[in-house]
Design a protein around this motif. Structure first.
Motif, PDB file in Angstrom:
ATOM      1  N   PHE A 183     -10.311  -1.488  -0.020  1.00  0.00           N
ATOM      2  CA  PHE A 183      -9.279  -2.410  -0.510  1.00  0.00           C
ATOM      3  C   PHE A 183      -9.847  -3.707  -1.081  1.00  0.00           C
ATOM      4  N   VAL A 202      -6.397   3.204  -5.113  1.00  0.00           N
ATOM      5  CA  VAL A 202      -7.252   3.280  -3.928  1.00  0.00           C
ATOM      6  C   VAL A 202      -7.240   4.742  -3.521  1.00  0.00           C
ATOM      7  N   LEU A 248      -8.264  -1.700   5.825  1.00  0.00           N
ATOM      8  CA  LEU A 248      -7.481  -2.753   5.184  1.00  0.00           C
ATOM      9  C   LEU A 248      -7.667  -4.092   5.894  1.00  0.00           C
ATOM     10  N   THR A 297       0.838  -1.200   0.000  1.00  0.00           N
ATOM     11  CA  THR A 297       0.000   0.000   0.000  1.00  0.00           C
ATOM     12  C   THR A 297       0.875   1.254   0.000  1.00  0.00           C
ATOM     13  N   MET A 301      -8.308   5.366   1.312  1.00  0.00           N
ATOM     14  CA  MET A 301      -8.192   4.086   2.007  1.00  0.00           C
ATOM     15  C   MET A 301      -9.027   4.025   3.273  1.00  0.00           C
ATOM     16  N   GLY A 340      -7.653   3.996   8.093  1.00  0.00           N
ATOM     17  CA  GLY A 340      -7.096   3.360   6.903  1.00  0.00           C
ATOM     18  C   GLY A 340      -6.583   1.966   7.215  1.00  0.00           C
TER      19      GLY A 340
END
Length: 341
Positions: free
Chosen positions: A71, A62, A109, A12, A65, A105
Motif C-alpha cells: 500500500f 493493489v 496496510l 480498499t 495486499m 492484508g
C-alpha cells in the motif's frame, strides 16, 4: 483526537458491495476518494458510475495486499483510510486459506500507514461475525465488548474440520484483534487513530458491478433474493440482525469525521430480522414476491441475536434511516431497473 472533515480517503477493495457505497458516501460528503482494486479491469465500472465526480474519484491497483509495502504508493497524499478489502471464502479447507490473507492484508496496510504522518484516521470494516457467538444456546444482547471466541477455538481445535462459517468468522476476529494489537503497541508514535465498525448482515441496492441477471448476485443479496422470490429461508434459520448499506456508509463517514470516535469499536445494526420479515415486506410491494407462510407470526419469534447500538448513536451520532419497508422497496426498485423482475 485526530479526525478530518475534508481531504482524500483511501477505500480498499473499492469494487465490493459495501466499499462502492462507502466511496459514494465519502464523495457525497465532499471528500476526494482513491479506491484500491486488484486490476484495472475491476475499476472500469467504478470509473463509470462515479464519472460525475470528476477528478475527486481515482483508483489505484493493489494486486496483492498481503505483500510488504503493497500500500506504500496507494497511501501517497491520503488523509484517512477505510479498509474494507477482505477475502470471503467459505470453500477453504485449510483455515489458513482465509485467515492468513485477512490478517496479513490488514497488517500490511497498517504497517504502511505507520510510515505516513499525514494520515489521521483509519477505519477498519470488521464484522458482526467478530462479535456474536454463532451457536449461543440462548438469546443474547451483544455490544462492543463482545468477541466471538467460540469460532476461534473451533478452528484451533478442529482445523480443516471446522465449520466453514467458523473459519470465516475466525478470520474476522483475528484480523480485528491484530489491528487493535498493532495500534496499542505503536499508538505513541502513530499520527492516526484506529476505529473498527462491525456490521451484521448488510442489505440494500447495488452499486458495484454485477452480471446481467439475478444469478450474478452473491452473499447477502443472493440470500435476500432467494427469500423474497423462492421462499428459501437459508442460514441462519433463527433471527439475526441487519443494517441498510446506506446507513453503514454513513457510519463509515462518521467514523472518520467524529473526533471522539478515535480508538473506538462500534456495533452498527438497524435491528433484528428473519428472512420471512423481508419476504412479507416484499409481498406487500409486489405480488411477484412469494408470501411467507401464513403461520409466520413475527411476534412469536425468539430473537437469538440482538445488538445494543447505543454507542453508535451517542458517539457517532448515527441515525438509522432505513427499516424493512424502505430497504425492501429500494432493493426491488433497483432489481426492476436492472430488468430482473
Amino acid at each position: 483526537m485526530p479526525a478530518i472533515s475534508t481531504g482524500k480517503v483511501l477505500v480498499t477493495g473499492a469494487n465490493g458491495f459495501i466499499a462502492a457505497w462507502a466511496v459514494k458516501a465519502f464523495l457525497g460528503a465532499g471528500f476526494a476518494v482513491r479506491g484500491t482494486v486488484r486490476s484495472n479491469a475491476k475499476a472500469e465500472h467504478l470509473t463509470d458510475i462515479f464519472r460525475s465526480y470528476g477528478e475527486t474519484f481515482e483508483y489505484t491497483v493493489v494486486s496483492d495486499m498481503t505483500k510488504e509495502g503493497a500500500f506504500d504508493e496507494a497511501l501517497r497524499g491520503i488523509d484517512a483510510i477505510v479498509h474494507t478489502a477482505s477475502p470471503v471464502n467459505f470453500a477453504a479447507e485449510d483455515p489458513a486459506e482465509v485467515i492468513d490473507p485477512t490478517v496479513n492484508g490488514t497488517l500490511s496496510l497498517l504497517c504502511s500507514a505507520a510510515a505516513s504522518p499525514a494520515i489521521k484516521r483509519i477505519v477498519m470494516l470488521s464484522s458482526g461475525g467478530a462479535v456474536i457467538t454463532r451457536n449461543s444456546p440462548e438469546p443474547r444482547v451483544y455490544d462492543e465488548t463482545c468477541w466471538n471466541d467460540a469460532d476461534v477455538r473451533e478452528v484451533e481445535e478442529k482445523g480443516r474440520d471446522a465449520h466453514p462459517f467458523a473459519k470465516y468468522m475466525a478470520s474476522k476476529v483475528l484480523a480485528e484483534r491484530r489491528a487493535w494489537q498493532f495500534y496499542e503497541e505503536n499508538k505513541a508514535k502513530l499520527s492516526w487513530e484506529l476505529v473498527t465498525v462491525t456490521p451484521p448482515w448488510v442489505f440494500g441496492p447495488i452499486l458495484h458491478e454485477v452480471g446481467k441477471d439475478s444469478e450474478s448476485l452473491t452473499g447477502s443479496n443472493r440470500m435476500l433474493w432467494e427469500a423474497i422470490f423462492n421462499g428459501a429461508y437459508g442460514v441462519p434459520a433463527h433471527s439475526v440482525c441487519w443494517v441498510d448499506i446506506r446507513d453503514l456508509g454513513q457510519a463509515l463517514v462518521l467514523s472518520v469525521t467524529k473526533p471522539e470516535a478515535g480508538g473506538q469499536r462500534f456495533v452498527v445494526s438497524a435491528g433484528t430480522f428473519t428472512w420471512e420479515d423481508f419476504a412479507k415486506a416484499a409481498y406487500e410491494i409486489t405480488k411477484k414476491a412469494k408470501a411467507p407462510p401464513e403461520s409466520y407470526d413475527p411476534a412469536k419469534v425468539m430473537h437469538m441475536v440482538m445488538y445494543d447500538t447505543t454507542k453508535s448513536k451517542e458517539v457517532l451520532g448515527l441515525e438509522y434511516r432505513y427499516g424493512f419497508e424502505e430497504t425492501t422497496r429500494d432493493v426491488l426498485k433497483d432489481w426492476e431497473v436492472r430488468g430482473w423482475l
